[in-house]
Design an enzyme around this catalytic site. Structure first.
Site, PDB file in Angstrom:
ATOM      1  N   LYS A   1       0.834  -1.196   0.000  1.00 52.48           N
ATOM      2  CA  LYS A   1       0.000   0.000   0.000  1.00 52.48           C
ATOM      3  C   LYS A   1       0.875   1.254   0.000  1.00 52.48           C
ATOM      4  CE  LYS A   1      -4.168  -1.853   0.231  1.00 52.48           C
ATOM      5  NZ  LYS A   1      -5.064  -1.557   1.347  1.00 52.48           N
TER       6      LYS A   1
ATOM      7  N   GLN B   1      -0.449 -12.463  10.638  1.00 50.33           N
ATOM      8  CA  GLN B   1      -0.926 -12.362   9.271  1.00 50.33           C
ATOM      9  C   GLN B   1       0.307 -12.206   8.386  1.00 50.33           C
ATOM     10  OE1 GLN B   1      -3.295  -9.024  10.226  1.00 50.33           O
ATOM     11  NE2 GLN B   1      -1.774  -7.519   9.582  1.00 50.33           N
TER      12      GLN B   1
ATOM     13  N   ASP C   1      -2.785  -6.187   0.818  1.00 51.29           N
ATOM     14  CA  ASP C   1      -1.389  -6.470   1.163  1.00 51.29           C
ATOM     15  C   ASP C   1      -1.244  -7.475   2.298  1.00 51.29           C
ATOM     16  OD1 ASP C   1      -2.528  -4.665   2.937  1.00 51.29           O
ATOM     17  OD2 ASP C   1      -0.680  -3.529   3.252  1.00 51.29           O
TER      18      ASP C   1
ATOM     19  N   ASP D   1      -2.266  -8.078  17.853  1.00 51.11           N
ATOM     20  CA  ASP D   1      -3.087  -7.373  16.877  1.00 51.11           C
ATOM     21  C   ASP D   1      -4.302  -8.219  16.509  1.00 51.11           C
ATOM     22  OD1 ASP D   1      -3.203  -5.017  14.981  1.00 51.11           O
ATOM     23  OD2 ASP D   1      -3.300  -6.666  13.548  1.00 51.11           O
ATOM     24  N   ASN D   2      -5.495  -7.652  16.700  1.00 51.73           N
ATOM     25  CA  ASN D   2      -6.745  -8.301  16.304  1.00 51.73           C
ATOM     26  C   ASN D   2      -6.867  -9.755  16.780  1.00 51.73           C
ATOM     27  OD1 ASN D   2      -7.877  -6.095  14.916  1.00 51.73           O
ATOM     28  ND2 ASN D   2      -6.683  -6.557  13.093  1.00 51.73           N
TER      29      ASN D   2
ATOM     30  N   GLU E   1      -5.510  -6.401  21.615  1.00 55.29           N
ATOM     31  CA  GLU E   1      -5.993  -5.254  20.860  1.00 55.29           C
ATOM     32  C   GLU E   1      -7.248  -5.707  20.116  1.00 55.29           C
ATOM     33  OE1 GLU E   1      -6.372  -2.766  17.166  1.00 55.29           O
ATOM     34  OE2 GLU E   1      -5.767  -4.864  17.261  1.00 55.29           O
TER      35      GLU E   1
ATOM     36  N   LYS F   1       0.942   4.650   9.560  1.00 55.66           N
ATOM     37  CA  LYS F   1       0.964   3.236   9.193  1.00 55.66           C
ATOM     38  C   LYS F   1       1.532   3.039   7.785  1.00 55.66           C
ATOM     39  CE  LYS F   1      -3.357   2.292   9.659  1.00 55.66           C
ATOM     40  NZ  LYS F   1      -4.602   1.467   9.629  1.00 55.66           N
TER      41      LYS F   1
END
Length: 655
Positions: free
Chosen positions: A254, A314, A349, A384-385, A413, A522
């Site tokens: 990105k 991920q 991505d 993360d997540n 998170e 980010k």
């Protein structure tokens, strides 16, 4: 299960005892249970508890609660990390039964002949009690026994020494028909699991150089980021959280502001993890080497900062896992691996991992990665997540890691449904992100904090005014006073709080129509002129330093369970306190939610919650301004957001 005496509803008990309750070293943990017995004889209840070393801790007797509730209350204070065990015991208390009978009979006017059997029973009970009290106190029991046996004395003189032993025999009772509840488990973490001040920054932005149009010229490194560490520590933060520091994928990278097509110089999102250089166990080569990271961790520790690492499970399309383990990913009907989506958002991505495809292989690899970073000195992971991965996976991973090192902590998170957020806390996450950002009125904040205190046995909140993903409209439009307000709320309501770099510079420009920052870090480098902003008086750093100093200096602010709200007759104001009885430290806060207008209100304080009787007066010192006031239950408060939007008082008894 009902034994000789029923013992019911023992708390804390998480998920009916399936998961351990949580505490930290030095925390006072309330224990309660319902227990009762037939007839009029007295019942005693106590906690029995064992540390990780298996040693039994001192006898902890519980006290009865409100009349008619049959609920008993006590507390334990664990002093070591690891898994603890506790249970509740109920038993007949013959001494207290005797004490109650003798007292009532004398009050009813009964004489020596009526109490003859009671006197004989008292001698028997006190004789039994002698074996259980410390040797230094046994003469007191002998004195009482001799008095009961002395027929030359009047009734009052015969029984008074025995009745006076109630405090001693409360602590060292005679116990009959002891019944024990099932065992309950407690996991005790180091104190940072509950009390911590977090700061998030992107190492690649520190020391970076960009052209006037935002094009990257040079990326920051661990070496240049090291120069920022003393200033962060000087603000009083103790945890430095780093976004992913791994190689960033080149396929589908990105561009700036999440542009679908990246320019050749665009740095990409750190959460698009993995490239030809390696994956989750590798350092991004432009940040430095593993040795550079180790030196960064060491230097951070020397100035009082502990590094928290992002664990984001991920992959970028060019992550080594994709070619080595294609079976770990979902394949669409067109034969392509599915990228992440949260409709209508698309993350071209990033490939999500399917944890059901090869559970053993995925678990083995993730555990290897986490323990690799633990060996490098990382003891805190921000996940993360986590709500997008199986809950039982996290339960397995957390406890596997804690078997190796019980000091490792995990922050969830997850901004999702309450059941999932609470469930993650129950299975072992040390801390949790919350809905704090979206609680924007005093009423909403009070209700939400009371919910969190009720869940303190398993869920430890961490309040953040902002993150790289979240720039709430209150900060977009509230100006510098709102930045102060949200910082006061986050830092004073909960023991753990954090913020993302740029907050102290009042950064508030959003992408149109959303809660995210314009020119989001980010996706691009964001070097900042920290010293210039502070020299020009355009920095909140001095205020943040005050808040963290107040937190550090006041033991009452280190705990969650002691949060109490007080009444104030203006809905734009919130009033709360925290008290630590062990140190007699009390903090009282009144904060405005209005960043535009002056607000006034009248308090009605819960005086016992502050450690006072209803009529007493006391001195409060405003730790932000140094001003002192004489206060009582009812007080007038006026807050001007352009002066100070809050009072943070320490409470002092009149001398």
């Amino acid at each position: 299960m009902v034994g000789r005496f029923p013992i019911e509803d023992v708390t804390p008990a998480v998920s009916c005892g399936r998961n351990p309750a949580k505490a930290v070293v030095g925390e006072v943990l309330p224990i309660s249970a319902v227990s009762y017995r037939e007839g009029h004889d007295a019942l005693g209840v106590n906690v029995v508890w064992y540390g990780p070393d298996g040693m039994t801790h001192p006898f902890t007797r519980m006290s009865p609660g409100g009349p008619g509730t049959d609920r008993w209350h006590g507390a334990i204070q664990p002093d070591a990390t690891g898994r603890w065990v506790y249970a509740v015991e109920a038993w007949g208390d013959p001494y207290l039964t005797w004490w109650n009978a003798v007292t009532k009979k004398i009050e009813a006017g009964q004489g020596l002949e009526d109490l003859a059997n009671d006197i004989a029973e008292g001698i028997q009970i006190l004789t039994l009690a002698s074996a259980g009290v410390p040797a230094a106190r046994r003469p007191d029991l002998k004195t009482a026994i001799d008095a009961l046996a002395d027929k030359s004395r009047p009734l009052s003189e015969r029984v008074s020494p025995g009745l006076a032993l109630r405090p001693l025999l409360w602590e060292y009772p005679v116990r009959e028909l002891v019944t024990r509840s099932v065992q309950h488990h407690l996991w005790v973490d180091r104190k940072r699991a509950l009390f911590s001040s977090w700061y998030e920054f992107f190492p690649r932005s520190e020391g970076a150089v960009v052209a006037p149009d935002g094009t990257p010229v040079r990326q920051g490194t661990f070496a240049t980021a090291t120069e920022r560490l003393p200033a962060i520590a000087a603000m009083g933060f103790d945890v430095l959280y780093l976004p992913p520091i791994h190689p960033i994928g080149r396929i589908n990278r990105k561009g700036r502001n999440n542009a679908l097509v990246a320019e050749p110089t665009d740095v990409g999102s750190p959460w698009a993890i993995g490239a030809a250089e390696g994956g989750h166990d590798t350092i991004h080569p432009e940040l430095g080497t593993l040795g550079d990271f180790q030196r960064f961790v060491k230097t951070a520790g020397e100035v009082g900062l502990e590094i928290a690492m992002d664990l984001s499970l991920q992959c970028a399309p060019d992550h080594p896992w994709v070619s080595a383990h294609p079976e770990w990913f979902n394949v669409r009907p067109d034969g392509q691996i599915a990228y992440a989506e949260n409709p209508p958002k698309k993350y071209q991505d990033v490939y999500p991992v399917n944890f059901d495809k090869d559970p053993v292989g995925i678990r083995t690899e993730v555990l290897r990665v986490v323990l690799h970073w633990v060996k490098q000195g990382v003891k805190i992971f921000r996940i993360d997540n986590p709500h997008t991965k199986p809950v039982n996976f996290w339960e397995w991973l957390i406890w596997q890691v804690k078997k190796v090192d019980p000091d490792v902590l995990f922050l969830a998170e997850a901004f999702t449904c309450p059941a999932m957020m609470h469930g993650l806390g129950k299975v072992g996450f040390s801390q949790s992100y919350t809905y704090f950002t979206w609680r924007t009125t005093a009423y909403e904040m009070r209700q939400y904090c009371e919910e969190l205190v009720a869940a303190a046995d398993y869920m430890r909140p961490n309040f953040w005014p902002n993150t790289p993903d979240i720039l709430h409209e209150t900060l977009q439009h509230g100006g510098p006073p709102m930045f102060k307000i949200r910082a006061v709320l986050a830092s004073m309501l909960t023991p753990s709080w954090g913020l993302y770099a740029g907050y102290e510079l009042f950064e508030n420009l959003p992408q149109p129509g959303v809660e995210e920052y314009l020119n989001n870090e980010k996706f691009q480098l964001r070097p900042r002129d920290w010293s210039g902003a502070e020299a020009a008086g355009r920095s909140l750093a001095p205020f943040l330093t005050q808040l963290n100093r107040i937190r550090r200096d006041n033991q009452a602010l280190h705990w969650l369970r002691n949060l109490r709200f007080h009444e104030i007759d203006n809905g734009a104001l919130l009033c709360w306190s925290k008290r630590d009885p062990e140190t007699d430290n009390t903090v009282l806060v009144i904060c405005s939610f209005d960043s535009t207008w002056q607000q006034a209100g009248n308090t009605t304080l819960d005086m016992p919650a502050l450690g006072f009787d209803w009529h007493e007066r006391f001195t409060v010192k405003d730790e932000l301004t140094g001003a002192t006031y004489d206060w009582g239950q009812h007080n007038v408060v006026i807050l001007d957001p352009f002066l100070e939007p809050a009072h943070i008082f320490t409470v002092h008894r009149h001398t």
